[in-house]
Design a protein around this motif. Structure first.
Motif, PDB file in Angstrom:
ATOM      1  N   LEU A 146       0.806  -1.221   0.000  1.00 13.54           N
ATOM      2  CA  LEU A 146       0.000   0.000   0.000  1.00 13.54           C
ATOM      3  C   LEU A 146       0.842   1.275   0.000  1.00 13.54           C
ATOM      4  O   LEU A 146       0.286   2.372   0.078  1.00 13.54           O
ATOM      5  CB  LEU A 146      -0.918   0.004   1.221  1.00 13.54           C
ATOM      6  N   LEU A 189     -11.194  -3.721   7.183  1.00 15.00           N
ATOM      7  CA  LEU A 189      -9.753  -3.465   7.188  1.00 15.00           C
ATOM      8  C   LEU A 189      -8.977  -4.641   6.600  1.00 15.00           C
ATOM      9  O   LEU A 189      -8.005  -4.460   5.860  1.00 15.00           O
ATOM     10  CB  LEU A 189      -9.280  -3.183   8.614  1.00 15.00           C
ATOM     11  N   VAL A 192      -9.057  -4.629   2.881  1.00 15.21           N
ATOM     12  CA  VAL A 192      -8.120  -3.646   2.340  1.00 15.21           C
ATOM     13  C   VAL A 192      -6.725  -4.256   2.284  1.00 15.21           C
ATOM     14  O   VAL A 192      -6.021  -4.161   1.270  1.00 15.21           O
ATOM     15  CB  VAL A 192      -8.122  -2.362   3.193  1.00 15.21           C
ATOM     16  N   ALA A 199      -9.021   1.648   1.325  1.00 16.22           N
ATOM     17  CA  ALA A 199      -9.154   2.135   2.695  1.00 16.22           C
ATOM     18  C   ALA A 199     -10.479   1.637   3.266  1.00 16.22           C
ATOM     19  O   ALA A 199     -11.403   1.281   2.534  1.00 16.22           O
ATOM     20  CB  ALA A 199      -9.103   3.664   2.742  1.00 16.22           C
ATOM     21  N   LEU A 218      -2.575  -5.074   8.122  1.00 18.96           N
ATOM     22  CA  LEU A 218      -2.166  -3.850   7.430  1.00 18.96           C
ATOM     23  C   LEU A 218      -0.664  -3.609   7.559  1.00 18.96           C
ATOM     24  O   LEU A 218      -0.016  -3.123   6.622  1.00 18.96           O
ATOM     25  CB  LEU A 218      -2.946  -2.652   7.966  1.00 18.96           C
ATOM     26  N   GLY A 223       0.487  -0.723   5.338  1.00 15.78           N
ATOM     27  CA  GLY A 223      -0.664   0.124   5.632  1.00 15.78           C
ATOM     28  C   GLY A 223      -0.697   0.456   7.114  1.00 15.78           C
ATOM     29  O   GLY A 223       0.152  -0.006   7.894  1.00 15.78           O
ATOM     30  N   GLY A 251      -5.696   1.747   6.010  1.00  9.94           N
ATOM     31  CA  GLY A 251      -5.337   1.385   4.651  1.00  9.94           C
ATOM     32  C   GLY A 251      -4.092   2.102   4.200  1.00  9.94           C
ATOM     33  O   GLY A 251      -3.121   2.238   4.953  1.00  9.94           O
ATOM     34  N   CYS A 256      -5.862   7.463   3.128  1.00  8.72           N
ATOM     35  CA  CYS A 256      -6.460   7.779   4.420  1.00  8.72           C
ATOM     36  C   CYS A 256      -6.272   9.245   4.779  1.00  8.72           C
ATOM     37  O   CYS A 256      -7.166   9.872   5.358  1.00  8.72           O
ATOM     38  CB  CYS A 256      -5.875   6.875   5.499  1.00  8.72           C
TER      39      CYS A 256
END
Length: 345
Positions: A146, A189, A192, A199, A218, A223, A251, A256
């Motif tokens: 990400l 989440l 993502v 996000a 994440l 992320g 994310g 974000c």
């Protein structure tokens, strides 16, 4: 405990999450529906007891549970568990609630398993532990990064299920991305992290048990999670954040940052985003059935068109034509459920 050993914990934790998922499936299949009301389901306590016992056998350490309480001794490791994130929607038989199991080491999420046993796309288990090079999704590696991801017309922002009640406002707040409502912030989440969106947003106050597992996922893909002021979510203890959290955004950092700068309070100005005024029962029914149609058909535009198209399963009536009566609404809901399981002819 060494990092390599943390990785070795993942397989038994996944197995435990799958066992919990069987209980969720069975509860949804009860003739009278799931037991409970509001945001409290009896099965949640039963699942958490199963998870608490099983996790302590995998690694005896501190424990934070939504249902069975908090046991903190200062151990450097702590299990942080939500047995069925998205309970309120679960009790309305909406698919997408999730088992969420996270592990903190000195306040850092080092393992996460988020398992949604019942949703429109089939059972979905997303997992990672420190030491693995990629996420695992249903046992298969998923590569994702990400770092450079941004909002675009091709991206998706996952928001709470109640966003169906205010689609125009949510569309503006998420643009140029598409917004997709669904239960469970943990699963939003996790999706993502797995590559389904850019996000995820929650406008409800979250607790550590809601996000620790997904936070680990994440971390695996570069992320993170922020509050409404753009502060990173970190853990003062296994059951408390180091900063206050009203809204959360998880994310890609660039996406974000753009999202949390927008006026999300506008969704709450006239009351909770999940509330509908008492003089609009038809709108409430339409919103719920539209959500179901999107889950079944997989696309918001296709679902909208379906509501205005004559259906053989409704004797040639369009679904929208039947929503003015309770009996007609039941017919539309039953047809969508039959379509979900391939028995609509």
């Amino acid at each position: 405990m060494a990092e390599l050993q943390v990785r070795h914990l993942l397989a038994p934790v996944i197995e435990l999450a799958l066992q919990a998922g069987l209980l969720i499936e069975a509860e949804l299949s009860r003739p009278d529906g799931p037991r409970g009301s509001g945001d409290k389901a009896e099965i949640d306590v039963e699942i958490e007891k199963l998870l608490r016992e099983g996790l302590q056998q995998i690694l005896a350490c501190d424990f934070v549970g939504e249902e069975t309480g908090v046991d903190l001794s200062g151990h450097r490791f702590a299990w942080v568990v939500d047995p069925n994130d998205g309970t309120a929607d679960f009790l309305k038989r909406r698919p997408g609630s999730a088992v969420s199991i996270g592990l903190l080491r000195d306040g850092t999420p080092v393992l996460g398993v988020v398992y949604a046993p019942v949703n429109a796309h089939g059972p979905d288990c997303i997992a990672w532990a420190e030491g693995l090079q990629t996420l695992l999704r249903n046992g298969q590696p998923v590569s994702r990064d990400l770092c450079s991801a941004t909002l675009s017309s091709d991206s998706v922002v996952f928001v709470s299920y109640s966003a169906y009640l205010k689609p125009e406002q949510n569309a503006v707040l998420c643009r140029p991305a598409i917004f997709h409502p669904m239960p469970s912030i943990a699963y939003r989440l996790a999706r993502v992290a797995a590559g389904d969106g850019i996000a995820a947003v929650s406008l409800y106050s979250v607790s550590t048990h809601d996000v620790v597992a997904a936070h680990a996922l994440l971390r695996a893909v570069n992320g993170d999670i922020w509050n409404e002021r753009g502060e990173l979510l970190r853990y003062a203890s296994p059951n408390a954040f180091s900063c206050s959290v009203r809204f959360c955004f998880g994310g890609a950092q660039a996406a974000c940052a753009e999202l949390y700068s927008r006026p999300w309070n506008s969704l709450l100005d006239t009351g909770s985003a999940s509330e509908v005024s008492g003089d609009e029962p038809d709108n409430m029914i339409l919103s719920e059935l539209m959500a179901l149609a999107i889950d079944v058909l997989g696309d918001q535009n296709i679902a909208k068109a379906w509501f205005h198209t004559p259906a053989l399963g409704l004797s040639g009536f369009s679904p929208i034509d039947l929503l003015s009566t309770a009996q007609g609404s039941v017919q539309v809901r039953d047809l969508l459920q039959r379509m979900r399981y391939g028995v609509y002819q």
